[in-house]
Design an enzyme around this catalytic site. Structure first.
Site, PDB file in Angstrom:
ATOM      1  N   ARG A   1       0.861  -1.184   0.000  1.00  0.00           N
ATOM      2  CA  ARG A   1       0.000   0.000   0.000  1.00  0.00           C
ATOM      3  C   ARG A   1       0.896   1.233   0.000  1.00  0.00           C
ATOM      4  O   ARG A   1       1.929   1.268   0.695  1.00  0.00           O
ATOM      5  CB  ARG A   1      -0.883   0.034   1.249  1.00  0.00           C
ATOM      6  CG  ARG A   1      -2.135  -0.829   1.154  1.00  0.00           C
ATOM      7  CD  ARG A   1      -3.120  -0.282   0.125  1.00  0.00           C
ATOM      8  NE  ARG A   1      -4.348  -1.042   0.061  1.00  0.00           N
ATOM      9  CZ  ARG A   1      -4.554  -2.079  -0.770  1.00  0.00           C
ATOM     10  NH1 ARG A   1      -3.598  -2.475  -1.593  1.00  0.00           N
ATOM     11  NH2 ARG A   1      -5.726  -2.695  -0.781  1.00  0.00           N
TER      12      ARG A   1
ATOM     13  N   GLU B   1      -2.932   7.981  -4.343  1.00  0.00           N
ATOM     14  CA  GLU B   1      -3.308   7.544  -5.701  1.00  0.00           C
ATOM     15  C   GLU B   1      -4.546   8.279  -6.185  1.00  0.00           C
ATOM     16  O   GLU B   1      -5.455   8.504  -5.396  1.00  0.00           O
ATOM     17  CB  GLU B   1      -3.587   6.033  -5.691  1.00  0.00           C
ATOM     18  CG  GLU B   1      -2.327   5.242  -5.439  1.00  0.00           C
ATOM     19  CD  GLU B   1      -2.564   3.739  -5.315  1.00  0.00           C
ATOM     20  OE1 GLU B   1      -3.647   3.256  -5.652  1.00  0.00           O
ATOM     21  OE2 GLU B   1      -1.634   3.068  -4.870  1.00  0.00           O
TER      22      GLU B   1
ATOM     23  N   HIS C   1      -0.703   0.576  -9.692  1.00  0.00           N
ATOM     24  CA  HIS C   1      -1.410  -0.339  -8.772  1.00  0.00           C
ATOM     25  C   HIS C   1      -1.993  -1.540  -9.538  1.00  0.00           C
ATOM     26  O   HIS C   1      -3.207  -1.766  -9.517  1.00  0.00           O
ATOM     27  CB  HIS C   1      -2.523   0.403  -8.015  1.00  0.00           C
ATOM     28  CG  HIS C   1      -2.896  -0.265  -6.713  1.00  0.00           C
ATOM     29  ND1 HIS C   1      -3.362   0.430  -5.623  1.00  0.00           N
ATOM     30  CD2 HIS C   1      -2.897  -1.570  -6.342  1.00  0.00           C
ATOM     31  CE1 HIS C   1      -3.626  -0.419  -4.625  1.00  0.00           C
ATOM     32  NE2 HIS C   1      -3.361  -1.652  -5.054  1.00  0.00           N
TER      33      HIS C   1
HETATM   34  C1  DGY Z   1      -5.658  -5.577  -3.053  1.00  0.00           C
HETATM   35  O1  DGY Z   1      -6.325  -6.577  -3.360  1.00  0.00           O
HETATM   36  O2  DGY Z   1      -5.654  -5.124  -1.917  1.00  0.00           O
HETATM   37  C2  DGY Z   1      -4.806  -4.967  -4.122  1.00  0.00           C
HETATM   38  O3  DGY Z   1      -4.208  -3.815  -3.789  1.00  0.00           O
HETATM   39  C3  DGY Z   1      -5.493  -4.947  -5.449  1.00  0.00           C
HETATM   40  O4  DGY Z   1      -5.340  -6.254  -5.866  1.00  0.00           O
END
Ligand code: DGY
Length: 327
Positions: free
Chosen positions: A239, A268, A286
């Site tokens: 993240r 983002e 992402h």
């Molecule tokens: C998630 O699933 O948390 C990702 O960031 C997107 O696949």
């Protein structure tokens, strides 16, 4: 009896969509851009269930706008976009999509690692530019990957999938997590546990695989970059807010570290301007879980959680099962 009403903030893929349409009256957001907040609030007003992406903030405001809501099925494993406590308080179940994206995400973390170490995007640009004049001994020399030390912060399902892949590269794997893994798992992964600072000091590649919690926000900031080797690279497919982007830019400016490959960003879709235009930084939108197979499985999993709830079963991926207790 009329079918329960669902709002899906994405048109989803054919198979999960079919599954949902059998059971529910589904209102799909069918536009390429994400739904504006006011539209989202309007569309959930009469819905029993919401299927959403990590771009939607599920908070008190939304829950107030959706008084009939019984489940929020997030099409992602991370659910930092959802105020789970607020959902639980209103007996709204929250589900996520664990497991199905681990291998795909680990593949991409490796792609980032290899790409930044071996400078392949610079090579691609050179060839496309028409300026390549032919082979040369010192052209685009990067860093070796094989035989190096991979440092993992977070050794959950995705971290472990990343660790397994390192075997083929003959790497040493060191890790830190809040809870140390059982000895047999460490042995199977050939992973050595150590304090976080030791991982930072010894790793040639520091790859982040932690969820976003208040405690992991800015896990990588100036003091942590200062501990890394100047030849080391940072990889982030977890993240964005786990990395303090301003501190990362300062570390790159000062050549404190050799480079970074990022799939996620603090704000983002905005990216810190200091990251753009650097040849030793790779930026991806992402997309680590973005294979058609995996994204279809994620959407199907969200659909199955909604189906389970309305069939009187416990949604298999409820993150707050306590919300199922009688009001
Ligand atoms: C998630 O699933 O948390 C990702 O960031 C997107 O696949």
């Amino acid at each position: 009896m009329s079918k329960p009403k669902v709002f899906s903030t994405h048109p989803l893929f054919e198979a999960p969509r079919k599954l949902l349409d059998e059971h529910f009256a589904v209102d799909y957001w069918d536009h390429p851009e994400r739904p504006p907040r006011n539209e989202l609030l309007k569309r959930v007003a009469d819905k029993d269930a919401l299927i959403c992406l990590l771009t939607e903030k599920i908070n008190d405001e939304l829950l107030t706008a959706a008084p009939k809501l019984r489940i929020v099925a997030n099409v992602a494993v991370g659910f930092d976009n959802v105020d789970v406590a607020a959902c639980t308080q209103r007996k709204v179940v929250v589900s996520n999509t664990p497991g199905v994206l681990d291998e795909t995400t680990a593949d991409f973390a490796w792609l980032l690692l290899m790409a930044v170490a071996r400078r392949v995007l610079e090579g691609d640009q050179l060839v496309r530019s028409g300026k390549w004049t032919g082979w040369n001994l010192d052209q685009l020399c990067g860093a070796d990957v094989w035989g190096k030390t991979l440092g993992l912060l977070g050794l959950g399902r995705i971290g472990r999938a990343v660790a397994r892949r390192s075997r083929g590269f003959g790497m040493r794997v060191i890790y830190h997590d809040t809870v140390r893994l059982p000895a047999e798992v460490e042995k199977e992964l050939h992973a050595e546990f150590m304090e976080r600072d030791a991982v930072l000091a010894q790793a040639d590649f520091v790859s982040l695989h932690v969820p976003l919690f208040p405690e992991t926000r800015h896990l990588m900031s100036a003091p942590q970059f200062a501990k890394m080797k100047p030849t080391a690279f940072l990889i982030n497919a977890s993240r964005g807010p786990v990395v303090d982007e301003a501190a990362l830019v300062a570390a790159l400016d000062a050549r404190r570290i050799a480079g970074a490959a990022l799939d996620v960003f603090e704000n983002e879709p905005k990216v810190h301007p200091g990251l753009v235009g650097r040849s030793n930084v790779i930026l991806a939108p992402h997309m680590a879980s973005a294979s058609i197979e995996t994204r279809t499985r994620m959407a199907a999993m969200a659909a199955e959680n909604v189906i389970a709830l309305f069939a009187g079963r416990r949604p298999p991926n409820a993150v707050n099962p306590e919300a199922l207790e009688a009001k």
